[in-house]
Write an enzyme that holds these catalytic residues in place. Sequence first.
Site, mmCIF file in Angstrom:
data_model
loop_
_atom_site.group_PDB
_atom_site.id
_atom_site.type_symbol
_atom_site.label_atom_id
_atom_site.label_comp_id
_atom_site.label_asym_id
_atom_site.label_seq_id
_atom_site.Cartn_x
_atom_site.Cartn_y
_atom_site.Cartn_z
ATOM 1 N N HIS A 117 -8.895 1.483 20.222
ATOM 2 C CA HIS A 117 -8.272 2.601 20.928
ATOM 3 C C HIS A 117 -8.641 2.642 22.412
ATOM 4 O O HIS A 117 -7.773 2.719 23.285
ATOM 5 C CB HIS A 117 -8.679 3.933 20.294
ATOM 6 C CG HIS A 117 -8.433 4.015 18.824
ATOM 7 N ND1 HIS A 117 -7.296 3.514 18.229
ATOM 8 C CD2 HIS A 117 -9.167 4.551 17.824
ATOM 9 C CE1 HIS A 117 -7.355 3.741 16.936
ATOM 10 N NE2 HIS A 117 -8.481 4.365 16.663
ATOM 11 N N GLY A 125 0.841 -1.195 0.000
ATOM 12 C CA GLY A 125 0.000 0.000 0.000
ATOM 13 C C GLY A 125 0.871 1.237 0.000
ATOM 14 O O GLY A 125 0.544 2.253 0.615
ATOM 15 N N LYS A 127 -5.003 -1.386 11.680
ATOM 16 C CA LYS A 127 -6.351 -1.812 12.062
ATOM 17 C C LYS A 127 -7.288 -1.627 10.856
ATOM 18 O O LYS A 127 -6.935 -0.888 9.930
ATOM 19 C CB LYS A 127 -6.840 -1.012 13.271
ATOM 20 C CG LYS A 127 -7.282 0.413 12.949
ATOM 21 C CD LYS A 127 -8.205 0.947 14.025
ATOM 22 C CE LYS A 127 -8.799 2.256 13.573
ATOM 23 N NZ LYS A 127 -10.160 2.476 13.895
ATOM 24 N N GLY A 143 -0.523 4.741 -0.973
ATOM 25 C CA GLY A 143 -1.765 5.146 -0.321
ATOM 26 C C GLY A 143 -1.623 6.413 0.506
ATOM 27 O O GLY A 143 -0.521 6.925 0.734
ATOM 28 N N ALA A 155 0.571 6.125 3.722
ATOM 29 C CA ALA A 155 2.009 6.112 3.428
ATOM 30 C C ALA A 155 2.516 7.521 3.178
ATOM 31 O O ALA A 155 3.576 7.914 3.694
ATOM 32 C CB ALA A 155 2.289 5.214 2.227
ATOM 33 N N LYS A 156 1.762 8.289 2.395
ATOM 34 C CA LYS A 156 2.217 9.639 2.044
ATOM 35 C C LYS A 156 2.104 10.613 3.209
ATOM 36 O O LYS A 156 2.970 11.472 3.395
ATOM 37 C CB LYS A 156 1.414 10.143 0.831
ATOM 38 C CG LYS A 156 1.775 9.401 -0.452
ATOM 39 C CD LYS A 156 1.044 9.960 -1.665
ATOM 40 C CE LYS A 156 -0.394 9.529 -1.707
ATOM 41 N NZ LYS A 156 -1.057 9.894 -2.995
ATOM 42 N N ASP A 192 -1.956 0.250 16.856
ATOM 43 C CA ASP A 192 -3.016 1.144 17.312
ATOM 44 C C ASP A 192 -2.329 2.473 17.571
ATOM 45 O O ASP A 192 -1.604 2.617 18.560
ATOM 46 C CB ASP A 192 -3.673 0.613 18.588
ATOM 47 C CG ASP A 192 -4.900 1.424 18.977
ATOM 48 O OD1 ASP A 192 -4.843 2.663 18.829
ATOM 49 O OD2 ASP A 192 -5.898 0.849 19.432
ATOM 50 N N HIS A 193 -2.525 3.433 16.669
ATOM 51 C CA HIS A 193 -1.717 4.653 16.736
ATOM 52 C C HIS A 193 -1.958 5.450 18.019
ATOM 53 O O HIS A 193 -1.136 6.275 18.399
ATOM 54 C CB HIS A 193 -1.936 5.533 15.495
ATOM 55 C CG HIS A 193 -3.278 6.190 15.425
ATOM 56 N ND1 HIS A 193 -4.377 5.578 14.863
ATOM 57 C CD2 HIS A 193 -3.694 7.410 15.845
ATOM 58 C CE1 HIS A 193 -5.412 6.385 14.938
ATOM 59 N NE2 HIS A 193 -5.039 7.508 15.532
#
Length: 486
Positions: A242, A13, A150, A16, A19-20, A179-180
Amino acid sequence: MPQEITTLLTFFGGTGDLAKRKLYPSVYNLYKKGFLKEHFAIVGTSRADLTAAEFSDMVRESINHVVEDEDNAKEFISHFRYIKLDVGDEAGYQEMLKLNNELDAQYELKGNRIFYMSVAPRFFGTIAGYLKSEGLTTENGEFNRLMIEKPFGVSYETAEQLNNQLHEVFEEDQIFRIDHYLGKEMVQNISSVRFGNPLFDAAWNKDYIQNVQVTLSEVLGVEERAGYYDDAGALRDMIQNHTMQIVAWLAMEKPASFTDKDIRAAKNVAFNSLHIYTPEEVKKNFVRGQYGENIDGTQVKYLDEDGVPEGSQNDTFVAGRLKFRSARWDGVPFYIRTGKRLKSKQTRVDVVFKKGISIFGDDIELENPVLSILIDPKGGIEFRINAKDTTSDFKTRVDTMKWQVSYLDMERTPEPYERMIHDAMNGDGSNFADWNGVGISWKFVDAIQDAWDSEHAEFPNYISGTMGPKASDDLLAEDGNHWIYK
């Protein structure tokens, strides 16, 4: 001096939005700080037709806002490669294997490989299977690791199926479920505040704490995500992952050491004591809501949002009471809530301590001391205590001691994805979800969702711009409590 990490990092990905926006800037920050130097390479994959130059330009644009030295950025991007890949096509993995081996030799990567899946969850198992069957996981390297975005399944059954697929290729300690929220600075402060201060460490139990509250509120509505959100809802989208992961840091036992193995073991003691509700218990302990218009009618109700099915029973708000069957937390409710179109954007933890017994006379009643850990939008810590009022008579009042993250600290703080990629490179799973916690969270959430699916709710039941339905307040009032953040 930062220790250099040797690795090949592959982003599935790789063209995506995530990523950017997040991944490439995060890796570049690790490069600027010296964690990545000479012995690393990054491969981006997707189905897009891109030349090497077009991919390099895309990466350069994505890191533009964090570039301070053009030559430094150019050298960083020279370690990138792009390969077009249909993840369901076995033949494409052989081309990837050839590229990986070439990069391994060129940059002396020692067979160390990390695979980051930023693709639709339905492809996770497929990709993992091909990584093994086509020889992309190495036998001679120090590590092979898998990072997964996730959602990890949409129910316990689907999560277990996915987990079994991944375990055919990777051991549990090789899987890093992202899980950011766990990468947020103030979430990580929970452990330092709790275990770094004997005052709180000794009082972190049923003898001193009356209740614990976790709030994750959003101002925005469903926006353009109705296709996804109407199937997920607040329960699956925010509670299962979360919220439950934050709760784990609050409810966990004290780990034997601050290593990922002992931290996960301590969290799992708490997860394993979480009471899974029956349908009747769901009615008593959980509230669901769906937003209506705001007072002046400038915001539409959920049912009128683009892409929302007519008569949708989807929840945009959830509040509930968790119960842990353990010696530490017996009788202590953990209240959680999350929702869209609420009064303000706020992620916070409020630990409500029990009132002291007043020795100052019958007319003076003490208030509950409250420790608040503010996570978003501004990080900070507040401690509300009883103090003397400045009058001639002896009276008490509530004062709040406050600390807020400074702008300098904010500039120095790694972004969540930067921290998580760095942790995965170091093999540190402290801030990632393990299967036991994920599985129990799904069982807990499934029980609630099944109960809700069996009954029709009257929606909408809260006005946009408020803090949710009145039943959320009533839930705490039943126990003689109230939400600290109003």
